[in-house]
Motif scaffolding. Sequence first.
Motif, mmCIF file in Angstrom:
data_model
loop_
_atom_site.group_PDB
_atom_site.id
_atom_site.type_symbol
_atom_site.label_atom_id
_atom_site.label_comp_id
_atom_site.label_asym_id
_atom_site.label_seq_id
_atom_site.Cartn_x
_atom_site.Cartn_y
_atom_site.Cartn_z
ATOM 1 N N GLY A 44 0.829 -1.263 -0.027
ATOM 2 C CA GLY A 44 0.095 0.115 0.015
ATOM 3 C C GLY A 44 0.869 1.232 0.047
ATOM 4 N N TRP A 45 2.277 1.195 -0.156
ATOM 5 C CA TRP A 45 2.741 2.491 -0.013
ATOM 6 C C TRP A 45 2.953 2.769 -1.544
ATOM 7 C CZ3 TRP A 45 7.895 3.238 3.200
ATOM 8 C CH2 TRP A 45 7.569 3.102 4.579
ATOM 9 N N ASN A 46 3.003 4.180 -1.605
ATOM 10 C CA ASN A 46 3.087 4.909 -2.851
ATOM 11 C C ASN A 46 4.780 5.494 -2.700
ATOM 12 O OD1 ASN A 46 2.876 7.405 -1.552
ATOM 13 N ND2 ASN A 46 0.668 7.482 -1.960
ATOM 14 N N GLY A 47 5.133 6.097 -4.018
ATOM 15 C CA GLY A 47 6.468 6.844 -3.937
ATOM 16 C C GLY A 47 6.579 7.800 -2.945
ATOM 17 N N ARG A 48 5.639 8.782 -2.710
ATOM 18 C CA ARG A 48 5.540 9.593 -1.635
ATOM 19 C C ARG A 48 5.774 9.071 -0.387
ATOM 20 N NH1 ARG A 48 0.777 11.581 0.333
ATOM 21 N NH2 ARG A 48 0.281 9.159 0.890
ATOM 22 N N ASP A 49 5.129 7.932 -0.027
ATOM 23 C CA ASP A 49 5.473 7.108 1.272
ATOM 24 C C ASP A 49 6.819 6.900 1.493
ATOM 25 O OD1 ASP A 49 2.693 7.500 1.802
ATOM 26 O OD2 ASP A 49 2.447 5.233 1.149
ATOM 27 N N HIS A 50 7.560 6.419 0.501
ATOM 28 C CA HIS A 50 9.035 6.200 0.538
ATOM 29 C C HIS A 50 9.826 7.483 0.744
ATOM 30 C CE1 HIS A 50 9.111 2.050 -0.765
ATOM 31 N NE2 HIS A 50 8.021 2.257 -1.383
ATOM 32 N N ILE A 51 9.480 8.539 0.020
ATOM 33 C CA ILE A 51 10.079 9.621 0.256
ATOM 34 C C ILE A 51 9.855 10.388 1.751
ATOM 35 C CG2 ILE A 51 10.267 12.282 -0.407
ATOM 36 C CD1 ILE A 51 9.130 11.329 -3.156
ATOM 37 N N THR A 52 8.840 10.109 2.386
ATOM 38 C CA THR A 52 8.531 10.604 3.739
ATOM 39 C C THR A 52 9.170 9.772 4.460
ATOM 40 O OG1 THR A 52 6.449 9.555 3.776
ATOM 41 C CG2 THR A 52 6.330 11.915 3.196
ATOM 42 N N HIS A 53 9.166 8.457 4.438
ATOM 43 C CA HIS A 53 10.129 7.501 5.238
ATOM 44 C C HIS A 53 11.297 7.905 5.156
ATOM 45 C CE1 HIS A 53 11.600 3.324 6.174
ATOM 46 N NE2 HIS A 53 12.514 3.745 5.222
ATOM 47 N N LEU A 54 12.181 8.347 4.073
ATOM 48 C CA LEU A 54 13.549 8.783 3.866
ATOM 49 C C LEU A 54 13.719 9.751 4.819
ATOM 50 C CD1 LEU A 54 14.015 7.861 0.066
ATOM 51 C CD2 LEU A 54 14.803 6.407 2.187
ATOM 52 N N ALA A 55 12.916 10.921 4.599
ATOM 53 C CA ALA A 55 12.883 12.077 5.394
ATOM 54 C C ALA A 55 12.998 11.876 6.975
ATOM 55 C CB ALA A 55 11.844 12.956 5.019
ATOM 56 N N ALA A 56 12.025 11.010 7.318
ATOM 57 C CA ALA A 56 11.893 10.796 8.843
ATOM 58 C C ALA A 56 13.110 10.277 9.263
ATOM 59 C CB ALA A 56 10.706 9.928 8.879
ATOM 60 N N TRP A 57 13.942 9.051 8.581
ATOM 61 C CA TRP A 57 14.996 8.437 9.017
ATOM 62 C C TRP A 57 16.292 9.255 9.128
ATOM 63 C CZ3 TRP A 57 15.377 4.161 11.881
ATOM 64 C CH2 TRP A 57 14.074 3.353 11.996
ATOM 65 N N VAL A 58 16.284 10.141 7.901
ATOM 66 C CA VAL A 58 17.509 11.029 7.919
ATOM 67 C C VAL A 58 17.220 12.126 9.274
ATOM 68 C CG1 VAL A 58 16.918 12.948 6.054
ATOM 69 C CG2 VAL A 58 19.187 12.047 6.228
ATOM 70 N N GLU A 59 16.387 12.443 9.136
ATOM 71 C CA GLU A 59 15.956 13.546 10.286
ATOM 72 C C GLU A 59 16.498 12.833 11.524
ATOM 73 O OE1 GLU A 59 15.444 16.876 11.772
ATOM 74 O OE2 GLU A 59 14.284 16.933 9.903
ATOM 75 N N GLY A 60 15.871 11.645 11.910
ATOM 76 C CA GLY A 60 16.367 11.228 13.023
ATOM 77 C C GLY A 60 17.803 10.747 13.145
ATOM 78 N N ILE A 61 18.470 10.566 12.177
ATOM 79 C CA ILE A 61 19.934 10.464 12.676
ATOM 80 C C ILE A 61 20.608 11.650 12.827
ATOM 81 C CG2 ILE A 61 20.768 10.477 10.122
ATOM 82 C CD1 ILE A 61 21.736 7.806 12.923
#
Length: 174
Positions: A44-61
């Motif tokens: 159920g993920w779209n491309g936007r979901d992948h982008i927000t996922h990446l943003a969250a993980w880089v923000e976390g680091i």
Amino acid sequence: MSTKYPKPSKSELIAKMNEGLDHFLAFINQFSEAQLLELKDAVGWNGRDHITHLAAWVEGIGALLRREDRWAAMGLAGQILSNGQSDYDAMNAQIADQQSHLSPAEAREGLIAAHERTVAAVDQLDEADLLLPYGRFVAPFTEDSGKPVWNYVAGNSFGHYNQHTPWIKAIVNQ
């Protein structure tokens, strides 16, 4: 994110981070908003979901490097655990749900901003800091075992962008 990376200098790490983001942005910029939003994978993920996922993980680091609460910076209400271990599927589902209101363009801008904050956090560290283990960046800041924190920077920035590229490609090429 278990890929092994050769130990870079701080300037090399920042250069790889920026190059990785540039390549990822060039990749996603070839797709329309509709392609990044309407097409979905089997979970159920779209491309936007992948982008927000990446943003969250880089923000976390980035938060981790500033010795802030990584999970709070990612929008998680504490680290989600299952049997005492991080439940990454649950964490990722929570991130996707929280960011589902964003357009692909907003997700892209969020990724850029998170990336820039993380690059700034890396730039504030000394070369020796990048060799410290992950636990030295988490309260009480005393853990001396584990991989050097630069591995986590690589794995949550350019390594992570590379990991998600084929998954997004598969979604938009349906």
